[in-house]
Scaffold this motif. Sequence first.
Motif, PDB file in Angstrom:
ATOM      1  N   GLU A 232       0.821  -1.213   0.000  1.00  0.00           N
ATOM      2  CA  GLU A 232       0.000   0.000   0.000  1.00  0.00           C
ATOM      3  C   GLU A 232       0.853   1.261   0.000  1.00  0.00           C
ATOM      4  OE1 GLU A 232      -2.440  -0.460   3.399  1.00  0.00           O
ATOM      5  OE2 GLU A 232      -3.816  -1.909   2.466  1.00  0.00           O
ATOM      6  N   GLN A 235       2.149   1.712  -3.517  1.00  0.00           N
ATOM      7  CA  GLN A 235       1.036   2.096  -4.390  1.00  0.00           C
ATOM      8  C   GLN A 235       0.660   3.553  -4.173  1.00  0.00           C
ATOM      9  OE1 GLN A 235      -0.685  -0.044  -6.738  1.00  0.00           O
ATOM     10  NE2 GLN A 235      -1.288   2.023  -7.359  1.00  0.00           N
ATOM     11  N   ALA A 236       0.678   4.016  -2.921  1.00  0.00           N
ATOM     12  CA  ALA A 236       0.361   5.423  -2.637  1.00  0.00           C
ATOM     13  C   ALA A 236       1.412   6.357  -3.233  1.00  0.00           C
ATOM     14  CB  ALA A 236       0.263   5.631  -1.119  1.00  0.00           C
ATOM     15  N   ASP A 239       0.617   6.718  -6.806  1.00  0.00           N
ATOM     16  CA  ASP A 239      -0.587   7.537  -7.014  1.00  0.00           C
ATOM     17  C   ASP A 239      -0.247   9.024  -6.963  1.00  0.00           C
ATOM     18  OD1 ASP A 239      -2.082   5.248  -7.267  1.00  0.00           O
ATOM     19  OD2 ASP A 239      -2.726   5.220  -5.168  1.00  0.00           O
ATOM     20  N   PRO A 242       3.577   9.474 -10.798  1.00  0.00           N
ATOM     21  CA  PRO A 242       3.389   8.289 -11.642  1.00  0.00           C
ATOM     22  C   PRO A 242       4.677   7.601 -12.084  1.00  0.00           C
ATOM     23  CG  PRO A 242       3.025  10.274 -12.927  1.00  0.00           C
ATOM     24  CD  PRO A 242       3.232  10.722 -11.513  1.00  0.00           C
ATOM     25  N   ARG A 284       3.668   3.982 -13.658  1.00  0.00           N
ATOM     26  CA  ARG A 284       2.393   3.443 -13.169  1.00  0.00           C
ATOM     27  C   ARG A 284       1.562   2.917 -14.333  1.00  0.00           C
ATOM     28  NH1 ARG A 284      -0.687   7.997 -10.615  1.00  0.00           N
ATOM     29  NH2 ARG A 284      -1.340   8.355 -12.778  1.00  0.00           N
ATOM     30  N   TYR A 287      -0.620   4.979 -17.145  1.00  0.00           N
ATOM     31  CA  TYR A 287      -0.119   6.336 -17.364  1.00  0.00           C
ATOM     32  C   TYR A 287       0.804   6.324 -18.575  1.00  0.00           C
ATOM     33  CZ  TYR A 287       2.050  10.877 -16.474  1.00  0.00           C
ATOM     34  OH  TYR A 287       2.501  12.173 -16.594  1.00  0.00           O
TER      35      TYR A 287
END
Length: 460
Positions: A232, A235-236, A239, A242, A284, A287
Motif C-alpha cells: 500500500e 502504491q500510494a 498515485d 506516476p 504506473r 499512465y
Amino acid sequence: MEKLPKSSKGHRFDNSLICIEYPGAVSNVDRMLHTLGGLREISTTFEQDKRRIELRFRPDCMFAKPTYADGAGATGLALKVVVRRKKTNPDEAVIKSTKIIGCVRRIYKFNAMCDFQQLPVYRNVESRKVECLHDEIVPKGVCTTSPLDRKTEIPFFLPPTCFSRTDVVNFSVLREKKLADSEIPAERKSRLLRQKYGIYHPYTMTEPIPAQSNKKYQEMLATRMIPKKSIEDIQAAFDARPIWTKSALRNINRFDISHDTISTILPAVGFYYVNGPWRGTWVRYGYDPRKHFEARMYQLLDFRVRSIDALHESIKIKRRATGKLNYRIGGMQVPKDEQPTYENSIFTEDTVPHHRIIFYQYCDIHLKKIKEMLNKVPSPMSGTVCDERNGWLPNRFDDQCRNIMMEVVLNNIRKLRASNPEAYEEMDSVSEDADGLADLSEVDDEPLSDASMGSVDEEN
C-alpha cells in the motif's frame, strides 16, 4: 497494540533461535558444550555467517580430529511439549501442553565426513599389552627438564595433521560416459526459462502501454510473505507521482522496506521502460508519458562528475568489493546496522554526489536555473509527437543541465576543501583503471542505452 488470539497466548514468535543438530544422545549438557568448544566459541561462531562449528569427540586430547558443521538458513519452530506419564504404565503418555518457545532462523548440521582418529598408543614388547602415551607426550604445567634427559625411552608418535584432504564428498573425480545426441533425454537438452512475469516495455511511438500487471505475477505475489502495508505504501507513492526510479522511490520516501522487497513489489504497480527518455524508470500502469506534457519532469538525466582541477578524486566510485573467505573461519564482518541507510536522491545547491555517476529525474533536481528552464519549455502544439530520444524537452537540453550541475558540484567541493583541508589531504586517490564508464554496470538503477532495445536489467 494488537491482542494475540487465545490460541497463540504464551507463544514466543518474536524469539529468534539458532539450532545445532548434535550427532549424539545428550545426557550431560555441560559435557556436550565442552565438546563444541564452550559457550564463548559457540557465540563467536554465531556472529560470523561463514564460520563452522567444531565438534571434538575427545576435547581434552590434542590428537583428536574435529568434525565440522555448516550453517544454513532455516524456517522452523522450537516447541516445548509437556507429557504426562503414568507410573503404573510408563508407555502410556498424554500430551498435557504444547508451547512455541521461538522461531529457528538458522541451523547447523554435521553433514561433513569425520576425519580418522589416531590414539597415541603402542604395544609393549615385554608385556605384550597396549599402553597409552598421551600423558607422557603431552606436557603438564611448566617442564623444566629436557625430554632428552629422560632415562626411559618413549616411542616416537608423530601423527599426520589430517588423513583425508577434504571432509566433503567429492563426486567430480567420477566421469559419466558421454551420451550421443540421440541418447540425451529431451528434458536435459533445453533449460527451463526463468519465470519472469514483470513487464519490461521498450519505448515505441505507436505501441500501447500496459494497463495492468501480468496475472501470473499477481498469483506469484500472493504466495510471497510480503506485508500488505508495504504494498500500500508503494502504491500510494505511485498515485502521488506516476514515474519513479527504484533508488529515488526508496530514498525519498524513506520506506522501511528491504531492497529485495521493493524489487518484488514494483512489477505489481508499474512497468519498466528499458529505453527512451524514461529509460530505467518504473511507470504506473495506465499512465502514458507520451501523451502528457508534464511527464517531462520525470525524464531521466545521467549526471557524471567530470575530471576537472583534480577534484574528480574527491568523489568515490561505487564499487562492490568481493573477497575469498577461509573455509574454517570467515573474515571479520562489519556488524550490520539495524537502521536502514538512505542516499540522497535529490540534487540541491549544496549537493556533492555520493558517486561519480548518478541518475536523477528532473523533478528531483532543485536548482533554480534548471527549474526556470523546464518551465520555459513551450507547450507542444496539437498533433505534436513525443520525441523518441529527447522526449518533451528540446535538443541538447540535458547537456545544458549537466553543465549547470557540474558548476555547482565544483563550487561545493572547493568550499569543503577550504573549510577542512586536512581531511582532503588524507583522502586516498582512486585508481584510474576503475574510473569512468566502467562503473555503469554497478549502478542499481542504471538505464539501458537506446541501442539495447531487447536487453533487460534484472536488478531493476
